[in-house]
Design an enzyme around this catalytic site. Sequence first.
Site, PDB file in Angstrom:
ATOM      1  N   GLU A  78       0.847  -1.206   0.000  1.00  0.00           N
ATOM      2  CA  GLU A  78       0.000   0.000   0.000  1.00  0.00           C
ATOM      3  C   GLU A  78       0.878   1.250   0.000  1.00  0.00           C
ATOM      4  OE1 GLU A  78      -3.306  -0.219   2.789  1.00  0.00           O
ATOM      5  OE2 GLU A  78      -4.167  -1.885   1.666  1.00  0.00           O
ATOM      6  N   GLU A  87      -4.761  -8.813  -0.634  1.00  0.00           N
ATOM      7  CA  GLU A  87      -5.590  -8.548   0.554  1.00  0.00           C
ATOM      8  C   GLU A  87      -7.033  -8.454   0.101  1.00  0.00           C
ATOM      9  OE1 GLU A  87      -4.485  -5.429   3.303  1.00  0.00           O
ATOM     10  OE2 GLU A  87      -2.348  -5.858   2.998  1.00  0.00           O
TER      11      GLU A  87
HETATM   12  O1  AHR Z   1      -5.298  -6.171   6.625  1.00  0.00           O
HETATM   13  C1  AHR Z   1      -5.286  -5.025   7.392  1.00  0.00           C
HETATM   14  C2  AHR Z   1      -4.641  -3.829   6.690  1.00  0.00           C
HETATM   15  O2  AHR Z   1      -5.395  -3.478   5.575  1.00  0.00           O
HETATM   16  C3  AHR Z   1      -3.281  -4.054   6.130  1.00  0.00           C
HETATM   17  O3  AHR Z   1      -2.274  -3.905   7.074  1.00  0.00           O
HETATM   18  C4  AHR Z   1      -3.173  -2.993   5.088  1.00  0.00           C
HETATM   19  O4  AHR Z   1      -2.329  -3.348   4.034  1.00  0.00           O
HETATM   20  C5  AHR Z   1      -4.606  -2.783   4.650  1.00  0.00           C
HETATM   21  O5  AHR Z   1      -4.954  -1.454   4.648  1.00  0.00           O
END
Ligand code: AHR
Length: 550
Positions: free
Chosen positions: A195, A317
């Site tokens: 991110e 994710e």
């Molecule tokens: O999964 C939780 C968080 O979500 C992670 O650390 C981040 O990459 C995303 O914003």
Amino acid sequence: MMKKQLFTIAMGTMMAFTASAQDATVSIRTDNATQKIHKEIYGQFAEHLGTCIYGGLWVGPESPIPNTQGYRNDVLQALRDLQVPVLRWPGGCFADEYHWRDGIGPRSERPKMQNNNWGGTIEDNSFGTHEFLNLCELLGCEPYISGNVGSGTVEEMAKWVEYMTSDGDTPMAKLRRQNGRDKAWKVKYLGVGNESWGCGGNMRPEYYSDLYRRYQTYCRNYDGNQLYKIASGASDYDYNWTRVLMDRVGNQMNGLSLHYYTCSGWDGSKGSALVYDDDEYYWTLGKCLEIEDVIKKHCDIMDEKDPQKRIGLLVDEWGTWWDEEPGTVRGHLYQQNTMRDALVAAISLNVFQRHCDRVRMANIAQIVNVLQSMILTDTKDGGHMVLTPTYHVFRMYTPFQEATYLPLDLKCNEMKVRHEMRKQMDVNKDDGFRRLPLISASAAKTKDGKTVVSLSNVSLDKAQEVALEGISGKSLKGSMLCTADIRAYNDFENPARVAPIEFANSKPGKDISVPTANKKQPLKIDFGKGKNGKMTIQLPPKSIVVFTVE
Ligand code: AHR
């Protein structure tokens, strides 16, 4: 075929049905099936966040909780049963503040740090590189290391790769040997930042592209280890990020990531994991399914520059993100998991399978005790563990790992959903509604030649009769997840409220009937009509069914 249109308005949800002899048809096409469903689509993610690592996966060798070299025995076994193909670590946002050298050497001498992203918890670094890579060996899965670009140096990342993978007479291999590990590990997946548009450095895509090119240059392939380098990708609808990276990074990356979470809104409350009305249920499933449109749009951009699909899209994710459970530590993202989460998992996996020509990996967030987890644990009285509804879906889907995707045509009833409270959150919609097909389906040919099919019915109250074409065989076996209440969940007191029911036909070709809580709505598989490659299945409401036929 007679078709009837019917519109109902219920609690802000407009339903448009297309009724016909059957509620749905699924035509599986066995010709031209070449695309492999990469096992990594069933990947997992473990971050130093809340009790995912400490108390979840790891309790340390001195713990009274039964463990193997510090890893919880109950969790290890459950994860082995799940056939985890790949595990991403150490973050998430944590990755861009993590300095790997703090997590090697004698545990008692490792420095502590504050976990600034997640509640300010003190991290003692007792779970580091050795503990992670040894866990992957115990699970038989590929490690996916997420490297620090945000606050780390090029040298730090380059040396980490050397430490893990060099077998030669190199400084980092020597250090690793001093720390008790002689042979290098194999590490395939390397994320270059996480991110980077947000917690990973708040960068612009142009700037990150240059940084990516620089960092990846010094991440070398040592002694037969071949890195698959992953650039930090877009969130949700940020198509510009993908476009800039495809233009400026191109072939210097093997994969580009994408993050997409399902919640009922980002406006303060994300919605409760356990308390939601029917309207909110349909709304969030609509949000979940919108991932398909998002994937298609990112893929279209990638196709322009990379028509051979050399660069993978990695949804590293995804999953549900609800408000934290009342009474739990703020910032630890501990949430419960109901049958709604199970349906989110099933229909998302079907989407990833449909796009497996480009989607090479997906990592649900996260493996234990965080967000849409597989497993919930505590450390009281010797420790308890519970398997979530989402765990069961992942287990039911294991036959899809490395199977060959079979394209299919699906016709089914649809709903148009709108949650009054969430209208303002509409993104990308012309009329403020989301389309929600009631049936989700996927099919594949397994490595041992069977056909595997998954079907979900997201309706809360209506069974759906599905005609299945293009599938034949005499014996069928599978399992169903189905609850009377969509809000059903498992906890330490009632660990098996949501559990799959297994079924099989007793004689070749014999029909199958599996009871559910509602006697009038069993699962019925009509093999009688199974001649000539046709079967009929009555799917109970709120059900997920996976079966193989041979
Ligand atoms: O999964 C939780 C968080 O979500 C992670 O650390 C981040 O990459 C995303 O914003």
